[in-house]
Design an enzyme around this catalytic site. Sequence first.
Site, mmCIF file in Angstrom:
data_model
loop_
_atom_site.group_PDB
_atom_site.id
_atom_site.type_symbol
_atom_site.label_atom_id
_atom_site.label_comp_id
_atom_site.label_asym_id
_atom_site.label_seq_id
_atom_site.Cartn_x
_atom_site.Cartn_y
_atom_site.Cartn_z
ATOM 1 N N ASN A 1 35.816 74.583 23.769
ATOM 2 C CA ASN A 1 36.638 73.448 24.213
ATOM 3 C C ASN A 1 36.002 72.699 25.375
ATOM 4 O O ASN A 1 36.012 71.476 25.432
ATOM 5 C CB ASN A 1 38.014 73.944 24.661
ATOM 6 C CG ASN A 1 38.878 74.287 23.480
ATOM 7 O OD1 ASN A 1 38.969 73.513 22.532
ATOM 8 N ND2 ASN A 1 39.477 75.453 23.511
ATOM 9 N N GLU B 1 27.738 75.778 31.091
ATOM 10 C CA GLU B 1 28.339 75.811 29.734
ATOM 11 C C GLU B 1 27.278 76.000 28.647
ATOM 12 O O GLU B 1 27.382 75.442 27.558
ATOM 13 C CB GLU B 1 29.118 74.521 29.462
ATOM 14 C CG GLU B 1 30.113 74.202 30.552
ATOM 15 C CD GLU B 1 31.524 74.463 30.137
ATOM 16 O OE1 GLU B 1 31.706 75.076 29.078
ATOM 17 O OE2 GLU B 1 32.424 74.082 30.887
HETATM 18 P P1 TGC Z 1 26.934 86.490 19.556
HETATM 19 O O1 TGC Z 1 26.471 87.717 18.866
HETATM 20 O O2 TGC Z 1 26.435 85.154 19.120
HETATM 21 O O3 TGC Z 1 28.530 86.451 19.503
HETATM 22 C C1 TGC Z 1 29.311 87.510 20.040
HETATM 23 C C2 TGC Z 1 30.726 87.318 19.538
HETATM 24 O O4 TGC Z 1 31.225 86.057 19.979
HETATM 25 C C3 TGC Z 1 31.516 85.218 18.832
HETATM 26 N N1 TGC Z 1 31.072 83.867 19.151
HETATM 27 C C4 TGC Z 1 31.900 82.836 19.272
HETATM 28 N N2 TGC Z 1 33.228 82.743 19.118
HETATM 29 C C5 TGC Z 1 33.787 81.537 19.309
HETATM 30 N N3 TGC Z 1 33.060 80.459 19.657
HETATM 31 C C6 TGC Z 1 31.738 80.513 19.833
HETATM 32 N N4 TGC Z 1 31.036 79.455 20.208
HETATM 33 C C7 TGC Z 1 31.088 81.747 19.628
HETATM 34 N N5 TGC Z 1 29.810 82.169 19.732
HETATM 35 C C8 TGC Z 1 29.820 83.462 19.422
HETATM 36 C C9 TGC Z 1 30.734 85.822 17.687
HETATM 37 O O5 TGC Z 1 31.311 85.508 16.442
HETATM 38 C C10 TGC Z 1 30.819 87.289 18.003
HETATM 39 O O6 TGC Z 1 32.110 87.715 17.652
HETATM 40 P P2 TGC Z 1 32.361 89.225 17.102
HETATM 41 O O7 TGC Z 1 33.810 89.255 16.761
HETATM 42 O O8 TGC Z 1 31.446 89.368 15.936
HETATM 43 O O9 TGC Z 1 31.985 90.122 18.235
HETATM 44 O O10 TGC Z 1 26.666 86.690 21.104
HETATM 45 P P3 TGC Z 1 25.348 86.635 21.886
HETATM 46 O O11 TGC Z 1 25.518 87.434 23.132
HETATM 47 O O12 TGC Z 1 24.192 86.946 20.997
HETATM 48 O O13 TGC Z 1 25.340 85.083 22.262
HETATM 49 C C11 TGC Z 1 24.187 84.504 22.572
HETATM 50 C C12 TGC Z 1 24.423 83.152 23.278
HETATM 51 C C13 TGC Z 1 23.156 82.853 24.031
HETATM 52 C C14 TGC Z 1 24.679 82.084 22.233
HETATM 53 C C15 TGC Z 1 25.613 83.209 24.236
HETATM 54 O O14 TGC Z 1 25.490 84.286 25.082
HETATM 55 C C16 TGC Z 1 25.789 81.944 25.044
HETATM 56 O O15 TGC Z 1 26.383 80.957 24.590
HETATM 57 N N6 TGC Z 1 25.303 81.930 26.319
HETATM 58 C C17 TGC Z 1 25.550 80.832 27.234
HETATM 59 C C18 TGC Z 1 26.473 81.294 28.296
HETATM 60 C C19 TGC Z 1 27.368 80.194 28.781
HETATM 61 O O16 TGC Z 1 27.562 79.174 28.148
HETATM 62 N N7 TGC Z 1 27.999 80.409 29.927
HETATM 63 C C20 TGC Z 1 28.939 79.457 30.437
HETATM 64 C C21 TGC Z 1 29.681 80.012 31.613
HETATM 65 S S1 TGC Z 1 31.128 79.077 32.039
HETATM 66 C C22 TGC Z 1 30.545 77.664 32.708
HETATM 67 O O17 TGC Z 1 29.411 77.380 32.754
HETATM 68 C C23 TGC Z 1 31.570 76.768 33.226
HETATM 69 S S2 TGC Z 1 30.980 75.337 33.996
HETATM 70 C C24 TGC Z 1 32.465 74.646 34.309
HETATM 71 C C25 TGC Z 1 32.447 73.243 34.769
HETATM 72 O O18 TGC Z 1 32.379 73.053 35.997
HETATM 73 O O19 TGC Z 1 32.606 72.324 33.925
HETATM 74 P P1 FAD Z 2 19.447 81.721 33.368
HETATM 75 O O1 FAD Z 2 20.243 82.311 32.278
HETATM 76 O O2 FAD Z 2 18.748 82.648 34.300
HETATM 77 O O3 FAD Z 2 18.384 80.728 32.733
HETATM 78 C C1 FAD Z 2 17.261 80.227 33.463
HETATM 79 C C2 FAD Z 2 16.351 79.484 32.493
HETATM 80 O O4 FAD Z 2 15.913 80.377 31.487
HETATM 81 C C3 FAD Z 2 17.049 78.338 31.756
HETATM 82 O O5 FAD Z 2 16.149 77.277 31.569
HETATM 83 C C4 FAD Z 2 17.411 78.952 30.413
HETATM 84 O O6 FAD Z 2 17.530 77.971 29.374
HETATM 85 C C5 FAD Z 2 16.217 79.863 30.207
HETATM 86 N N1 FAD Z 2 16.566 80.967 29.295
HETATM 87 C C6 FAD Z 2 17.454 81.975 29.502
HETATM 88 N N2 FAD Z 2 17.496 82.787 28.431
HETATM 89 C C7 FAD Z 2 16.631 82.269 27.535
HETATM 90 C C8 FAD Z 2 16.242 82.630 26.215
HETATM 91 N N3 FAD Z 2 16.777 83.695 25.599
HETATM 92 N N4 FAD Z 2 15.315 81.885 25.594
HETATM 93 C C9 FAD Z 2 14.783 80.786 26.190
HETATM 94 N N5 FAD Z 2 15.115 80.382 27.428
HETATM 95 C C10 FAD Z 2 16.028 81.119 28.084
HETATM 96 N N6 FAD Z 2 29.814 79.905 35.206
HETATM 97 C C11 FAD Z 2 31.088 80.376 35.034
HETATM 98 O O7 FAD Z 2 31.292 81.467 34.499
HETATM 99 N N7 FAD Z 2 32.153 79.656 35.476
HETATM 100 C C12 FAD Z 2 32.031 78.449 36.095
HETATM 101 O O8 FAD Z 2 33.017 77.816 36.457
HETATM 102 C C13 FAD Z 2 30.705 77.937 36.305
HETATM 103 N N8 FAD Z 2 30.523 76.779 36.995
HETATM 104 C C14 FAD Z 2 29.252 76.374 37.307
HETATM 105 C C15 FAD Z 2 29.076 75.284 38.156
HETATM 106 C C16 FAD Z 2 27.785 74.888 38.521
HETATM 107 C C17 FAD Z 2 27.622 73.746 39.467
HETATM 108 C C18 FAD Z 2 26.669 75.560 37.978
HETATM 109 C C19 FAD Z 2 25.291 75.104 38.310
HETATM 110 C C20 FAD Z 2 26.832 76.648 37.146
HETATM 111 C C21 FAD Z 2 28.133 77.079 36.815
HETATM 112 N N9 FAD Z 2 28.345 78.236 36.037
HETATM 113 C C22 FAD Z 2 29.620 78.710 35.832
HETATM 114 C C23 FAD Z 2 27.216 79.055 35.636
HETATM 115 C C24 FAD Z 2 26.467 78.540 34.419
HETATM 116 O O9 FAD Z 2 27.190 78.731 33.246
HETATM 117 C C25 FAD Z 2 25.111 79.257 34.365
HETATM 118 O O10 FAD Z 2 24.359 78.751 35.435
HETATM 119 C C26 FAD Z 2 24.402 79.043 33.046
HETATM 120 O O11 FAD Z 2 25.083 79.721 32.004
HETATM 121 C C27 FAD Z 2 22.937 79.513 33.086
HETATM 122 O O12 FAD Z 2 22.810 80.743 33.669
HETATM 123 P P2 FAD Z 2 21.729 80.966 34.872
HETATM 124 O O13 FAD Z 2 21.947 79.929 35.882
HETATM 125 O O14 FAD Z 2 21.859 82.392 35.277
HETATM 126 O O15 FAD Z 2 20.339 80.693 34.213
#
Ligand code: TGC
Ligand code: FAD
Length: 387
Positions: free
Chosen positions: A244, A366
């Site tokens: 979302n 995200e």
């Molecule tokens: P994977 O094996 O792909 O999946 C594990 C389980 O999760 C399910 N799943 C999803 N379900 C719903 N929506 C999706 N987009 C889904 N993606 C995966 C999947 O079906 C599975 O379910 P189950 O029932 O089989 O267990 O998991 P993985 O660990 O291999 O995933 C890899 C990867 C790299 C894609 C994932 O870790 C990832 O997306 N990493 C990025 C982390 C991230 O986005 N962090 C964000 C933190 S929050 C934030 O940044 C807020 S900023 C807020 C703001 O200020 O706006």
């Molecule tokens: P890393 O995961 O260490 O990545 C560093 C670099 O390595 C990136 O270029 C990445 O693409 C690359 N990399 C990592 N893994 C791989 C791979 N497998 N293959 C190739 N390249 C790879 N998180 C929350 O939970 N809640 C929040 O509200 C939130 N708010 C945020 C607000 C701000 C201003 C910022 C900057 C971040 C926020 N985050 C939040 C965290 C954010 O989601 C993470 O910073 C983001 O998911 C990346 O993680 P990292 O910074 O540890 O980078």
Amino acid sequence: MSKFQGVDLYNLDSLLTDDEKAVRQVVRDWVDDRVLPIIETACRQGVFPMELVAEMGQMGLLGVNLEGYGCPGLSNVAYGLVCQELERGDSGMRSFASVQGSLCMFPLWKYGSEAQKQKYLPKMALGELIGCFGLTEPDFGSNPGGMITRAVDDGDSYVLNGAKMWITNGTLADLAIVWAKLDGVINGFVVEKGDPGFSAPEMKGKHSLKASVTSELVFQDCRIPKDRRLNVTGLKGPFSCLNNARYGIAWGALGAAMACFHSATDYSLSRIQFGKPIASFQLVQNKLAWMLREITKGQLLALQLGRLKDSGQLIPEQVSLAKMNNVDIALEIARVARDIHGANGILDEYPVMRHMANLESVKTYEGTHDIHNLILGRWITGIAAFE
Ligand code: TGC
Ligand code: FAD
């Protein structure tokens, strides 16, 4: 600067409902009247404009696409347009609404008990309670599945230990949606401000998203009642929330791009060099035409994404493509806009450098640009190349 009138070369307005256009106009006017006059000062001071939260709540900008519990229940396209207009003001404003609506209200709405919904959602919709979303940890960003924050079952409580980092709204928040492992499985918990063993110190020194609060969340034997667990297990819990929020970013980034395009167009028409406006030089027109081209393509992506979401056909890979593309082009548009402004482009008299710096964070949070590339790579090939 001239009044912003939108960007619509392809008459996309003809594809919007009257309600969607009306919502966009209300938020557009509000951003012009209430956000733009104060946002540069907020950035300089490194503070989030808290005084706007109640207004956002009263206007229905928090939990836009959720039904019931005081939420407006508007279409996902309307939600996208809200994000677009908020981010035209500043990514920090859209971040606030994304975190509140998509990352905190959504999991309560989807996975919360009736008591949790009644307790939190109506007040969150009004901005009377603020939420944050704790997934990322110092050592686990792109790979949240490795998290080390733990919850232990202890009689009538859970006890949490660990730390989250980079958490938007953390210090401001009345409640945190915290993802932690319980018996090795990821679970969601609601931690409230004031719970014993919980603190949320603000992170300082950011050059990006300066008008947004970013915090650590620290849990030291943090004890919470049993009824604060959400009814979902595994990574699909947090990832469903991210679907979302990433959707909102795909629209929001276009707002930042539109602000930069608008400023660059205005500036190029008024800045005289070699005896004429720089807008009359072909190289400058080429840059403006490129910006319009990319914004228009991004709008088409976002609108179709919204219609897919509204009709229940959306898959996460479509969101990944749009988030990645629209943030990427917005960041490049901000850089080109800065170039068109010449030296003036580095001043906070113009919005372009602020958007450019903000978008560096938006590119990372995200799911980083490359993580979304890998999500698409997995969809194309069937091979996960994350590890
Ligand atoms: P994977 O094996 O792909 O999946 C594990 C389980 O999760 C399910 N799943 C999803 N379900 C719903 N929506 C999706 N987009 C889904 N993606 C995966 C999947 O079906 C599975 O379910 P189950 O029932 O089989 O267990 O998991 P993985 O660990 O291999 O995933 C890899 C990867 C790299 C894609 C994932 O870790 C990832 O997306 N990493 C990025 C982390 C991230 O986005 N962090 C964000 C933190 S929050 C934030 O940044 C807020 S900023 C807020 C703001 O200020 O706006
Ligand atoms: P890393 O995961 O260490 O990545 C560093 C670099 O390595 C990136 O270029 C990445 O693409 C690359 N990399 C990592 N893994 C791989 C791979 N497998 N293959 C190739 N390249 C790879 N998180 C929350 O939970 N809640 C929040 O509200 C939130 N708010 C945020 C607000 C701000 C201003 C910022 C900057 C971040 C926020 N985050 C939040 C965290 C954010 O989601 C993470 O910073 C983001 O998911 C990346 O993680 P990292 O910074 O540890 O980078």
